[in-house]
Enzyme design. Structure first.
Site, mmCIF file in Angstrom:
data_model
loop_
_atom_site.group_PDB
_atom_site.id
_atom_site.type_symbol
_atom_site.label_atom_id
_atom_site.label_comp_id
_atom_site.label_asym_id
_atom_site.label_seq_id
_atom_site.Cartn_x
_atom_site.Cartn_y
_atom_site.Cartn_z
ATOM 1 N N SER A 5 0.889 -1.178 0.027
ATOM 2 C CA SER A 5 0.132 -0.147 -0.018
ATOM 3 C C SER A 5 0.905 1.319 0.130
ATOM 4 O O SER A 5 1.604 1.377 -0.818
ATOM 5 C CB SER A 5 -0.874 -0.093 1.181
ATOM 6 O OG SER A 5 -1.991 0.992 1.097
ATOM 7 N N ASP A 147 -0.920 1.561 -4.127
ATOM 8 C CA ASP A 147 -1.802 0.524 -4.787
ATOM 9 C C ASP A 147 -3.039 1.479 -5.297
ATOM 10 O O ASP A 147 -4.107 0.743 -5.826
ATOM 11 C CB ASP A 147 -2.224 -0.515 -3.849
ATOM 12 C CG ASP A 147 -2.900 -0.128 -2.609
ATOM 13 O OD1 ASP A 147 -2.877 0.946 -2.229
ATOM 14 O OD2 ASP A 147 -2.964 -1.125 -1.872
ATOM 15 N N ASP A 149 -5.488 2.706 -4.019
ATOM 16 C CA ASP A 149 -6.873 2.755 -3.174
ATOM 17 C C ASP A 149 -7.277 4.086 -2.349
ATOM 18 O O ASP A 149 -8.330 4.349 -2.119
ATOM 19 C CB ASP A 149 -6.932 1.714 -2.219
ATOM 20 C CG ASP A 149 -5.961 1.564 -1.153
ATOM 21 O OD1 ASP A 149 -5.064 2.448 -1.465
ATOM 22 O OD2 ASP A 149 -6.263 0.777 -0.254
#
Length: 352
Positions: A5, A147, A149
């Site tokens: 992440s 990532d 998100d």
């Protein structure tokens, strides 16, 4: 998914989901897997799985674009920082369908993150974006994490827009199109978020912090959207999962419909002053929380996640870190003077 992440280049990790994109976390499934492995009681399937390779980038772009009408988007001038992460791969097929002028920063995939850590919640990681916005005289900018998100907006003056304010923007747009829907927000978010949701006729539900907690609640309440101050944004029509790209597109749609600049739209919905997250190492998390509880006994106390205390003109949340002997303080007030005064009082107790 194999990803660290927003963490630095030396990290790696897994995001694990079960059927229907239900996330597993330390207290929601992963603990049971750990126990089974430690006690060697894993039941092996009699059938072997298989590995399939498929490029779904076109379908992914089409689904993200289905949240808006690309033909209605205005020709904004935008700087986009992909942080050498996955946004560099997922964004271009979407931008091809939009009438916007994009200045790209760090779209090359590089897990060593040579330019800056792919963690846009930290202001120091937005410096390149802020400079480029000023240089090209962009309308605003956006930065994604490793990532993709999570995402954070930056206005034309270089000011970061908090995840809670993005939650408010997305809520504003969705409730115009889908009146009366339920929206979740975590307890760190500004009061401006539930106030806007209720003002627009929606139902606002407060939650604890963390995607593994919010996603099941979204399904339980059939919420159309959920947002966190950390830049995570969850959508019912994205399998209750989070997407920085969809949140960006919905904000782009809102600004196109409202005919307002980003900074003006934020000023319209946000009358408050916030501290940001203040982390303090302490010897005993439990003792400090109890000291603060006693000190603030005249306020409205909520123990949903750590301790939250609300007054007429000020509120704060104090909660422990899950991994370190830290207390995390977030506060908000109707004026900077009140915020500064209250923070001084609370921090004096925490740091004593």
């Amino acid at each position: 998914m194999i990803t660290a992440s927003h963490n630095p280049k030396d990290y790696n990790g897994f995001k694990i989901c079960r059927q229907q994109a239900q996330p597993l976390s330390g207290q929601a499934g992963l603990d049971k897997i750990k126990e089974a492995m430690e006690n060697e009681i894993i039941q092996k399937s009699p059938q072997r799985g298989n590995i399939a390779r498929k490029d779904v980038s076109v379908e992914y772009a089409e689904h993200c674009l289905s949240f808006i009408n690309p033909a209605k988007i205005k020709p904004f001038k935008i700087v986009v920082d992909a942080g050498n992460g996955m946004a560099g791969m997922t964004l271009p097929p979407v931008f091809e369908k939009l009438p916007i002028e994009v200045t790209k920063l760090f779209f090359e995939l590089d897990g060593s993150f040579p330019n800056h850590p792919a963690s846009p919640i930290e202001l120091e990681n937005l410096v390149d974006l802020q400079k480029k916005i000023a240089e090209v005289k962009a309308d605003f900018g956006v930065a994604f994490d490793g990532d993709a998100d999570r995402m954070f907006l930056v206005d034309k003056f270089g000011h970061q827009v908090g995840g809670d304010m993005v939650t408010a923007l997305v809520s504003d747009n969705l409730l115009d199109k889908y009146p009366g829907e339920t929206i979740l927000y975590n307890l760190i978010c500004s009061k401006a978020v539930p106030e806007l949701i209720e003002r627009k006729g929606g139902k606002a539900i407060k939650t604890r912090v963390g995607h593994a907690l919010i996603k099941p609640l979204m399904k339980k309440h059939n919420a159309i959207f959920g947002g966190e101050h950390s830049g995570h944004f969850y959508f019912r029509d994205f399998w209750f999962s989070d997407s920085g790209l969809i949140a960006f597109l919905v904000c782009l749609d809102l600004l196109s419909r409202s005919d307002m600049q980003l900074h003006d739209k934020i000023a319209e919905i946000d009358p408050y002053f916030r501290s940001g997250e203040i982390n303090t190492k302490v010897d005993s998390v439990k003792d400090k929380i109890e000291q603060i509880t006693e000190f603030c006994s005249d306020g409205e106390i909520d123990r949903m996640d750590g301790i939250s205390v609300a007054y007429k003109d000020f509120w704060f949340n104090l909660r422990p870190s899950n991994t370190e002997p830290l207390l995390r303080l977030n506060a908000e007030a109707i004026s900077k003077e009140i915020l500064d005064k209250k923070l001084e009082e609370i921090l004096a107790i925490i740091r004593s």
